[in-house]
Scaffold this motif. Structure first.
Motif, PDB file in Angstrom:
ATOM      1  N   TYR A  43      13.913   5.175  38.700  1.00  0.00           N
ATOM      2  CA  TYR A  43      14.796   4.292  39.445  1.00  0.00           C
ATOM      3  C   TYR A  43      15.655   3.410  38.541  1.00  0.00           C
ATOM      4  O   TYR A  43      16.595   2.776  39.015  1.00  0.00           O
ATOM      5  N   VAL A  44      15.316   3.329  37.266  1.00  0.00           N
ATOM      6  CA  VAL A  44      16.083   2.501  36.333  1.00  0.00           C
ATOM      7  C   VAL A  44      17.445   3.149  36.107  1.00  0.00           C
ATOM      8  O   VAL A  44      17.551   4.262  35.591  1.00  0.00           O
ATOM      9  N   GLY A  45      18.489   2.458  36.492  1.00  0.00           N
ATOM     10  CA  GLY A  45      19.823   3.029  36.407  1.00  0.00           C
ATOM     11  C   GLY A  45      20.056   4.182  37.362  1.00  0.00           C
ATOM     12  O   GLY A  45      21.067   4.883  37.248  1.00  0.00           O
ATOM     13  N   PHE A  46      19.111   4.389  38.288  1.00  0.00           N
ATOM     14  CA  PHE A  46      19.158   5.518  39.229  1.00  0.00           C
ATOM     15  C   PHE A  46      19.228   6.861  38.502  1.00  0.00           C
ATOM     16  O   PHE A  46      19.751   7.841  39.035  1.00  0.00           O
ATOM     17  N   THR A  47      18.688   6.900  37.288  1.00  0.00           N
ATOM     18  CA  THR A  47      18.844   8.098  36.454  1.00  0.00           C
ATOM     19  C   THR A  47      18.035   9.284  36.958  1.00  0.00           C
ATOM     20  O   THR A  47      18.390  10.443  36.693  1.00  0.00           O
TER      21      THR A  47
END
Length: 446
Positions: free
Chosen positions: A89-93
């Protein structure tokens, strides 16, 4: 807020639910500009633009933080029932366009953007308590820090799988604790640190544009249907429809209760009272609307309208300068709506939980108390500490001269209304030189 549950593997994307949730997300986004109008009309002319900008800046700051790490903190894998984290979910990566939110028929992106709009409006709500006196740079820094330290963790407590309030069974359909109590308690914490406006309880500080207030309240009411009904994350079983109609009912009841109190107490039905009563009803039904029936919604709205109308005067009694009654409406309304679930939950809405008046005893009431007062205490203390640290470093307040002259000009180099160059009709021609006025008159006659 509907929990992230796991259903059968054959769950597929629903175009209907996805479209419904995108519309609801847009409605909730509209609520932040609506709040800006609502607050902007309630301040004096010299603070109008600053009030608008204090809401608008949240659209920018919180959006970026949400993508970078906020969504992960709020809805990632639980850690200790306090915070979430998922590297995908970090940066939607690690999210694909068609990846579904666990147990639901909508993409993760849709859930994330819907929740983003909640994260945006919550710090914006705080700004109404701080009108006229806060540096814009300090406010922007506060929004970034507060969202990170307060909102993202509290959202996980209340709505994230594994969050302690979620696991305890605290009911908060759409944000009574995570949004309204959280923002109201934060507002109280900050104003206790930064102090009162110059002239508080001495100078008149009446709203400069009641039509703007009414416009903002009307748009909030409209957007709130997305805020509330959308929080079930779909439209398959009628619970969203229950929340929709309860939102309308409670808002109407609260507005009427506020106006009746106002007439009996002050002798008039005011537009500001109608707008404030409506918002009080919207706040109170937000946590409760999926748990109560329509008659319960009337009770929740009427009680909230009455108690919030009484609460807004407490700032004069106790001496805290809550400029636009964030504490009186959002904190009190959020507490009232959350606690009344323990009495009016019907067992026929979002769950089978029944309140005291429906044969369920006080078990749910005590759970609601745990959620309400934990969020209130955490937000109050954390927000006061953040305000204190910012005040001691870069300073929270504008100078006394800037506050008296007008924060719009000092902080934004603009004014909301150009009185020197605007105008038309009789007022314009009357002040014009005689030849100009005569020419204008002949042009109109022609």
């Amino acid at each position: 807020m509907a929990p992230a549950i796991t259903l059968a593997a054959e769950t597929e994307l629903s175009a209907a639910n996805t479209g419904f949730m995108l519309i609801c997300s847009a409605l909730v986004m509209l609520m932040t500009p609506a709040l800006a109008f609502f607050y902007g009309g309630m301040v004096r002319v010299k603070s109008t633009l600053n009030m608008l900008m204090m809401s608008f800046i949240s659209l920018g700051i919180v959006t970026i933080l949400w993508v970078l790490y906020g969504f992960s903190m709020a809805f990632g894998t639980d850690s200790g029932s306090i915070i979430g984290w998922s590297s995908d979910y970090v940066g939607f990566t690690g999210i694909g366009p068609a990846d579904l939110w666990d147990g639901y028929t909508i993409p993760i992106y849709v859930f994330a953007v819907f929740q983003l709009m909640f994260a945006i409006i919550t710090p914006a709500l705080i700004s109404g308590a701080l009108a006229d006196r806060v540096k814009f740079t300090a406010w922007a820094l506060f929004v970034a820090l507060w969202a990170t330290i307060v909102y993202f963790p509290v959202a996980h407590w209340v709505w994230g799988t594994g969050g302690w309030a979620f696991e305890l069974g605290v009911i908060d359909f759409a944000g009574g604790t995570a949004v309204h109590i959280n923002a109201g308690a934060a507002a109280l914490g900050v104003i206790l640190v930064i102090g009162k406006r110059i002239g508080f309880k001495k100078d008149p500080m009446r709203p400069h544009s009641l039509p703007l207030v009414m416009l903002g309240a009307g748009l909030l009411w409209f957007g709130w249907f997305g805020f509330n009904a959308g929080s079930w994350l779909g439209n398959d079983d009628g619970v969203g429809a229950l929340m929709f109609i309860n939102t309308q009912i409670a808002t109407a009841a609260a507005m009427l209760a506020w106006l009746i109190y106002e007439k009996l107490r002050h002798g008039a039905f005011t537009t500001l009272g109608a707008a404030s009563g409506a918002v009080a009803g919207l706040v109170a039904i937000t946590p409760a609307g999926g748990a109560v029936d329509p008659l319960g919604a009337i009770a929740v709205g009427a009680i909230a309208g009455l108690l919030c109308a009484m609460a807004v005067g407490l700032k004069y009694k106790f001496g805290y300068d809550d400029s636009l009654d964030v504490v009186g409406v959002h904190l009190v309304g959020g507490v009232v709506g959350s606690l009344l679930i323990g009495f009016f939950a019907s067992g026929k809405g979002q769950s089978e939980v029944e309140g005291l008046f429906y044969g369920g005893g006080l078990d749910q009431f005590w759970k609601q108390c745990a959620g309400v007062f934990a969020v209130l205490a955490y937000s109050l203390v954390a927000s006061a500490v953040l305000a204190f640290l910012i005040d001691k470093t870069i300073g929270m307040r504008v100078s006394e001269d800037d506050e008296v002259a007008g924060i719009d000009q000092a902080e934004h180099a603009e004014t909301a209304y150009d009185f020197s160059g605007a105008g038309g009709g009789a007022s314009r021609t009357a002040s014009a030189p005689a030849p100009v006025a005569e020419a204008a008159s002949k042009k109109v006659d022609a």
